[in-house]
Design a protein around this motif. Structure first.
Motif, PDB file in Angstrom:
ATOM      1  N   SER A  14      -0.759   3.740   1.998  1.00 12.90           N
ATOM      2  CA  SER A  14      -0.431   4.243   3.336  1.00 12.90           C
ATOM      3  C   SER A  14       0.631   3.438   4.065  1.00 12.90           C
ATOM      4  N   ASP A  15       0.704   2.130   3.823  1.00 16.04           N
ATOM      5  CA  ASP A  15       1.639   1.319   4.610  1.00 16.04           C
ATOM      6  C   ASP A  15       1.984   0.025   3.878  1.00 16.04           C
ATOM      7  N   ASP A  16       2.815  -0.786   4.519  1.00 12.07           N
ATOM      8  CA  ASP A  16       3.295  -2.033   3.916  1.00 12.07           C
ATOM      9  C   ASP A  16       2.166  -3.006   3.637  1.00 12.07           C
ATOM     10  N   ALA A  17       1.249  -3.134   4.585  1.00 10.40           N
ATOM     11  CA  ALA A  17       0.160  -4.092   4.418  1.00 10.40           C
ATOM     12  C   ALA A  17      -0.699  -3.757   3.209  1.00 10.40           C
ATOM     13  N   GLU A  18      -0.992  -2.481   3.028  1.00  8.55           N
ATOM     14  CA  GLU A  18      -1.787  -2.080   1.872  1.00  8.55           C
ATOM     15  C   GLU A  18      -1.017  -2.324   0.578  1.00  8.55           C
ATOM     16  N   ALA A  19       0.268  -2.064   0.587  1.00 12.58           N
ATOM     17  CA  ALA A  19       1.078  -2.300  -0.617  1.00 12.58           C
ATOM     18  C   ALA A  19       1.016  -3.763  -1.035  1.00 12.58           C
ATOM     19  N   LEU A  20       1.122  -4.661  -0.087  1.00 12.25           N
ATOM     20  CA  LEU A  20       1.090  -6.091  -0.390  1.00 12.25           C
ATOM     21  C   LEU A  20      -0.283  -6.520  -0.896  1.00 12.25           C
ATOM     22  N   ALA A  21      -1.324  -5.978  -0.304  1.00  9.83           N
ATOM     23  CA  ALA A  21      -2.684  -6.324  -0.733  1.00  9.83           C
ATOM     24  C   ALA A  21      -2.953  -5.845  -2.158  1.00  9.83           C
ATOM     25  N   VAL A  22      -2.513  -4.630  -2.463  1.00 13.12           N
ATOM     26  CA  VAL A  22      -2.712  -4.091  -3.805  1.00 13.12           C
ATOM     27  C   VAL A  22      -1.905  -4.888  -4.828  1.00 13.12           C
ATOM     28  N   ALA A  23      -0.670  -5.257  -4.471  1.00 11.63           N
ATOM     29  CA  ALA A  23       0.176  -6.034  -5.383  1.00 11.63           C
ATOM     30  C   ALA A  23      -0.446  -7.395  -5.679  1.00 11.63           C
ATOM     31  N   ALA A  24      -0.987  -8.044  -4.675  1.00 11.02           N
ATOM     32  CA  ALA A  24      -1.613  -9.349  -4.875  1.00 11.02           C
ATOM     33  C   ALA A  24      -2.821  -9.234  -5.806  1.00 11.02           C
ATOM     34  N   GLU A  25      -3.606  -8.186  -5.623  1.00 12.04           N
ATOM     35  CA  GLU A  25      -4.780  -7.968  -6.475  1.00 12.04           C
ATOM     36  C   GLU A  25      -4.368  -7.719  -7.922  1.00 12.04           C
ATOM     37  N   LEU A  26      -3.359  -6.886  -8.123  1.00  9.60           N
ATOM     38  CA  LEU A  26      -2.913  -6.586  -9.482  1.00  9.60           C
ATOM     39  C   LEU A  26      -2.264  -7.799 -10.139  1.00  9.60           C
ATOM     40  N   ALA A  27      -1.511  -8.586  -9.380  1.00  4.69           N
ATOM     41  CA  ALA A  27      -0.873  -9.780  -9.936  1.00  4.69           C
ATOM     42  C   ALA A  27      -1.924 -10.728 -10.496  1.00  4.69           C
ATOM     43  N   GLU A  28      -3.017 -10.882  -9.770  1.00  9.09           N
ATOM     44  CA  GLU A  28      -4.094 -11.753 -10.231  1.00  9.09           C
ATOM     45  C   GLU A  28      -4.724 -11.196 -11.501  1.00  9.09           C
ATOM     46  N   ALA A  29      -4.925  -9.898 -11.541  1.00 13.35           N
ATOM     47  CA  ALA A  29      -5.524  -9.271 -12.719  1.00 13.35           C
ATOM     48  C   ALA A  29      -4.598  -9.370 -13.931  1.00 13.35           C
ATOM     49  N   PHE A  30      -3.315  -9.143 -13.730  1.00 18.46           N
ATOM     50  CA  PHE A  30      -2.362  -9.171 -14.842  1.00 18.46           C
ATOM     51  C   PHE A  30      -2.148 -10.590 -15.371  1.00 18.46           C
ATOM     52  N   GLU A  77       8.739  -8.175  -2.094  1.00 26.85           N
ATOM     53  CA  GLU A  77       7.563  -9.032  -2.193  1.00 26.85           C
ATOM     54  C   GLU A  77       6.556  -8.474  -3.190  1.00 26.85           C
ATOM     55  N   VAL A  78       6.436  -7.167  -3.261  1.00 29.78           N
ATOM     56  CA  VAL A  78       5.557  -6.554  -4.263  1.00 29.78           C
ATOM     57  C   VAL A  78       6.011  -6.941  -5.670  1.00 29.78           C
ATOM     58  N   VAL A  79       7.306  -6.837  -5.939  1.00 27.88           N
ATOM     59  CA  VAL A  79       7.830  -7.177  -7.262  1.00 27.88           C
ATOM     60  C   VAL A  79       7.681  -8.673  -7.530  1.00 27.88           C
ATOM     61  N   ARG A  80       7.920  -9.504  -6.515  1.00 26.81           N
ATOM     62  CA  ARG A  80       7.741 -10.958  -6.691  1.00 26.81           C
ATOM     63  C   ARG A  80       6.296 -11.289  -7.048  1.00 26.81           C
ATOM     64  N   LEU A  81       5.363 -10.687  -6.335  1.00 25.00           N
ATOM     65  CA  LEU A  81       3.950 -10.944  -6.612  1.00 25.00           C
ATOM     66  C   LEU A  81       3.591 -10.546  -8.040  1.00 25.00           C
ATOM     67  N   LEU A  82       4.020  -9.363  -8.460  1.00 21.05           N
ATOM     68  CA  LEU A  82       3.731  -8.927  -9.820  1.00 21.05           C
ATOM     69  C   LEU A  82       4.325  -9.888 -10.850  1.00 21.05           C
ATOM     70  N   ALA A  83       5.509 -10.416 -10.573  1.00 20.99           N
ATOM     71  CA  ALA A  83       6.159 -11.330 -11.513  1.00 20.99           C
ATOM     72  C   ALA A  83       5.437 -12.664 -11.613  1.00 20.99           C
ATOM     73  N   THR A  84       4.750 -13.080 -10.556  1.00 20.11           N
ATOM     74  CA  THR A  84       3.970 -14.316 -10.661  1.00 20.11           C
ATOM     75  C   THR A  84       2.833 -14.148 -11.658  1.00 20.11           C
ATOM     76  N   GLY A  85       2.367 -12.907 -11.833  1.00 18.40           N
ATOM     77  CA  GLY A  85       1.285 -12.649 -12.770  1.00 18.40           C
ATOM     78  C   GLY A  85       1.771 -12.365 -14.173  1.00 18.40           C
ATOM     79  N   ASP A  86       2.779 -11.495 -14.308  1.00 19.51           N
ATOM     80  CA  ASP A  86       3.314 -11.138 -15.619  1.00 19.51           C
ATOM     81  C   ASP A  86       4.747 -10.666 -15.417  1.00 19.51           C
TER      82      ASP A  86
END
Length: 401
Positions: A14-30, A77-86
């Motif tokens: 829905s918005d920027d805040a949710e995008a960042l939260a989801v990216a952080a969660e996926l980065a940790e999982a990946f 920031e979404v792409v940066r977060l994902l890159a920290t994970g994989d």
């Protein structure tokens, strides 16, 4: 569901805040399986299915079409977060977002409605852009020829096609009879399309950046976009594309620094001459970590600054604002590339001999950084920055700035 199956529907962010939260969660999982995937080159089909289902791949879809239309700052920031994970997983959607931008700028209302709907449902766009054996990177020999019935015939061979193997739609960069650039959006399973998983790079090993063969592929007229028009007048196409590359490099640097710190705290032995009980107390190591942290923080800060400059330019797009955005992104890319390569290498310097064990696969950070930063030479970005600062020369509009 097979390994390559994609979800029919996806969550809509829905918005920027949710995008960042989801990216952080996926980065940790990946992050949990990144070293093992790289070591055995197990392609991230499961991870990409989860990425699609999360809704992150649709965050740039305009609000008028049901998307979140997040800020460029958020996208970076979404792409940066994902890159920290994989780092490999984070690179795969880079072209996805770039070719969504092509549709936003040059697509017809019908094309936008169709493809934005596809992306909101979890479909992925790939990439068939670069070619090998040509004079230079912009010497595109793939041809899009009009057919008698109003459709087109697409023929050529593409290399370094990151994302194509995992895609539902493959945007193909081609030249028409007028030598102008077009993008043809081709279904992954279209007759005449053959994708070869022959990528054997030392880094970014699970991006499957292989070869796409296009043999007389029929493309309906409503799947073709006039990309050459993108570069007429001020544009942010290249700035956004390069910003995402800078985000990947910054994420690699962040991930390498974090893993180095964890290793030193938990596994490294102190050098006997220090007289200390813990390597983490060694002032020489502390000094080096401080130096590396400064470089990584500089990359993070420049990434944010560049993204905000792009967002500002988008609100009032002129030749001057577009130039300023391109220069800001170029500066971020230079520093991010240097930080990624240095941090990936310094990890071994600070962590010690044990960190070089192949089974730990800590060298993936340096291999990913060294491979990804070869995408385009930062020395040319420094040249354009210097010309802009010294002589006021605006950077060229060729899509790599």
């Amino acid at each position: 569901m097979t390994a390559t199956a994609r979800p029919a529907t996806a969550h809509v962010i829905s918005d920027d805040a949710e995008a960042l939260a989801v990216a952080a969660e996926l980065a940790e999982a990946f992050r949990a399986g990144a070293a093992e995937r790289d070591a055995v080159r197990r392609l991230p089909h499961t991870e990409l299915a989860r990425l699609s289902a999360s809704g992150l791949l649709a965050i740039t879809v305009p609000r008028s079409h049901g998307g979140a239309q997040v800020r460029t700052e958020t996208l970076a920031e979404v792409v940066r977060l994902l890159a920290t994970g994989d780092a490999s997983v984070s690179q795969i959607p880079q072209s996805h977002f770039v070719y969504l931008n092509v549709l936003r700028r040059q697509g017809t209302a019908g094309q936008q409605a169709f493809f934005f709907g596809e992306v909101l449902a979890g479909r992925r766009l790939g990439n068939a852009q670069s070619e090998a054996g040509t004079r230079h990177v912009q010497d595109i020999r793939t041809r899009l020829v009009p057919a008698a019935d109003g459709s087109y015939v697409l023929s050529g061979v593409k290399h370094y096609a990151t994302g194509a193997l995992f895609a539902d739609w493959i945007p193909v960069l081609a030249r028409g009879r007028d030598e102008a650039l077009y993008v043809a959006y081709v279904p992954r399973e279209a007759p005449g399309v053959r994708i070869v998983d022959d990528w054997d790079g030392m880094g970014q090993r699970t991006t499957a950046s292989g070869t796409v063969h296009l043999e007389d592929v029929t493309v309906p007229a409503d799947r073709v976009v006039p990309h050459h028009l993108t570069f007429r007048g001020p544009q942010l196409h290249g700035a956004v594309a390069q910003l995402l590359h800078a985000a990947i490099d910054t994420g690699i640097a962040c991930g390498a620094l974090a893993e180095a710190a964890s290793f030193v705290r938990t596994k490294s032995r102190p050098w006997f001459e220090s007289g200390l009980d813990s390597a983490a107390e060694d002032p020489l190591l502390i000094q080096r970590f401080g130096e590396l942290a400064v470089r990584v923080r500089a990359a993070e800060s420049l990434l944010v600054s560049a993204a905000r400059t792009v967002d500002a330019a988008a609100l009032a797009l002129t030749d001057d604002s577009a130039a300023e955005a391109s220069i800001a992104v170029a500066a971020a890319k230079v520093v991010a590339a240097e930080a990624a390569v240095e941090t990936g290498s310094a990890l071994f310097e600070v962590a010690g001999t044990r960190s070089a064990l192949d089974g730990l696969n800590l060298h993936r950070h340096w291999r990913d950084a060294r491979t990804h930063t070869l995408h385009d030479p930062v020395r040319w970005k420094v040249q354009h920055i210097g010309r802009y600062v010294l002589n006021g020369t605006r950077p060229p509009r060729h899509g790599l700035l």
